[in-house]
Motif scaffolding. Structure first.
Motif: not given
Length: 535
Positions: A268-287
């Motif tokens: 991945s190659r990311l570019f931010l447009r503006s400020g981010v409080a919490t940048l979550g990289v490689a997120p996983l979602t479960s139950m």
């Protein structure tokens, strides 16, 4: 020195981190950030007319597009979905199926095939899909004849080119006679994959923004994909994705390698447009609904979850296991490290008898273990656990948060591998937790007293004599007092058991517990880390 995790309780909303299951194969977010849509100039199939082929496409070209997006103001997409598709209910949307005989590369004797998802219900924003061939890039067009609309009375001939909701890749994963579903990209930046003998469970995402810590969660989405046509003897498939959201744009490359453990190499190659409080990289979602550490009072099933714990391997050499819970209020904790070696949401319990669900088959749901490629630097693994009404809702999120973010417009490049694992899964080198149980035994507990029974197993314990002097090393946070701790071998199973009783000093405050087993100067096990929430 063991790491302390950061505990934060969120009484207010934590954004739309919970996600609703929308079918047997995919879950989609309850809400997704608006994303730009381009006009679709599409072509599909060998008989279709095509635009002139582009001579070349690679990750660098994709990066140029992502950088250009980030340098311009975010453009939300205009809704062009026909009203009759927006009005579909769950069952009506499920009744629209792609015709397998119309799959991309069907009849070409290739190891992979691609099928597409229709727009409708929650999938309301089209994604542009392209095929990369030796002669160039060709755009895949929507054709109503590719879909079976079941009992729906719709008028697709009036829609025009509405585009697709996403796609899934098929591969002979379990038998050479049939191409099983291998990986799905559908909804925002969600995707999930399967290894041999597995069933869909947890999902991954391209990026998470302000799941906690900001004003509201933002859901970036893949607005365009490029799928590289495989060779007849290919053992992997490459997919490129262009991600966009109000505060970020990014270029992604996925190399999918099917097998008993399906591997997905992500660049991945990311570019931010503006400020981010919490940048979550490689997120996983479960139950997680309930398990041996949080049993249900009336459900006949002993456990219901896609994952039962978060595992973290730190650069300091510590392995940490945090059993998952379904809290009464949103709960976020994190584990800081100078260098991450890996993390994952794991489904360790692989026994059918632990679930007794003949339909859901939770024992076959995969674990997802993420290994950074290269040095990611300091940061933290953050775990968000949410209340949820039932198992149809995802309520667990885990991701990596870098300690430093690039300036707006500057690239953040991170690569990692996701292993979708079944019975053969990543474990610590010594010994690991097999179960966490809580509650009283024969003797009752005092007010605000808690008892935990934690079982460990693994090679470092198996080689010990039965009467080895194993020590339980337990620490409690400032809100706890250890009443009793004991470690002993369980003759019935051969595992080693930690019995722990602790007093929570202030009921309105959380209590953090950490424990591991030690023999002499040798630490034998991973660190069991547990949070007792406010009562």
């Amino acid at each position: 020195m063991p790491l302390q995790d950061r505990i934060t309780y969120f009484i207010a909303s934590v954004g739309a981190a919970s996600a609703r299951r929308t079918g047997a194969t995919v879950r989609s977010p309850l809400g997704a950030a608006a994303a730009a849509a381009t006009a679709l100039t599409l072509a599909y199939g060998p008989a279709s007319a095509v635009a002139p082929a582009a001579p070349h496409f690679d990750f660098e070209q994709l990066t140029q597009r992502a950088r250009a997006l980030a340098q311009a103001p975010f453009q939300p997409s205009a809704s062009t979905l026909p009203q009759e598709l927006k009005a579909l209910d769950y069952d009506q949307y499920r009744d629209i199926r792609f015709r397998p005989e119309r799959a991309l590369w069907r009849g070409e004797n290739l190891p992979f095939e691609v099928m597409f998802f229709h727009l409708g219900k929650l999938q309301t924003e089209p994604v542009l899909i392209n095929e990369i061939t030796p002669s160039g890039v060709r755009h895949v067009t929507f054709k109503r004849d590719d879909f079976d609309y079941g009992k729906n009375r719709l008028k697709p001939e009036t829609w025009g080119d509405v585009g697709f909701g996403g796609f899934r890749v098929h591969y002979p994963l379990n038998t050479p006679r049939y191409k099983d579903e291998l990986v799905v990209f559908l909804g925002a930046s969600y995707f999930r994959a399967l290894g041999g003998g597995q069933r869909y469970g947890l999902s991954a995402r391209g990026l998470a923004i302000d799941t906690v810590g900001g004003q509201r969660e933002e859901f970036p989405r893949f607005k365009e994909f490029w799928i590289r046509k495989p060779a007849p003897n290919a053992t992997s498939l490459t997919v490129y994705g262009l991600l966009d959201s109000p505060r970020a744009a990014g270029a992604y490359e996925f190399e999918v390698k099917p097998g008993g453990q399906t591997l997905v190499d992500v660049r991945s190659r990311l570019f931010l447009r503006s400020g981010v409080a919490t940048l979550g990289v490689a997120p996983l979602t479960s139950m997680f609904m309930f398990g041996e550490n949080q049993p249900h009072a009336s459900d006949f099933r002993p456990e219901v979850h896609d994952s039962d714990g978060l595992m973290v391997a730190t650069g300091e050499g510590e392995w940490i296991w945090r059993p998952l819970v379904r809290p009464q209020q949103p709960l976020a904790t994190s584990f800081q490290t100078r260098q991450l070696r890996g993390f994952g949401l794991m489904q360790r319990d692989r026994a059918f008898s632990s679930y007794e669900d003949t339909e859901a088959r939770y024992e076959l749901r995969p674990s997802a273990w993420i290994t950074p490629q290269g040095e990611w630097g300091p940061g933290r693994v953050e775990l968000v656990q949410l209340p949820a009404p039932d198992e149809a809702n995802d309520n667990i999120v885990a991701y990596w948060v870098p300690a430093q973010l690039p300036a707006a417009g500057q690239p953040l490049e991170l690569a990692y591998q996701i292993r979708w694992q079944g019975t053969d899964q990543q474990r610590p080198p010594g010994a690991w937790v097999t179960q966490t149980r809580t509650g009283r035994g024969f003797h009752s507990l005092q007010k605000d007293e808690h008892q935990f029974i934690v079982d460990f197993t693994g090679p470092s314990l198996a080689q010990l004599p039965e009467d080895a002097p194993v020590k339980a090393v337990v620490t409690a946070g400032p809100n706890g007092r250890i009443v009793e701790r004991n470690a002993y071998r369980n003759d019935a199973t051969g595992a080693w058991r930690l019995a722990l009783r602790v007093h929570q000093l202030q009921r309105a405050q959380p209590l953090e517990l950490r424990a591991y087993l030690q023999h002499g100067n040798d630490i034998l096990t991973e660190t069991w880390s547990n949070i007792i929430p406010p009562q």
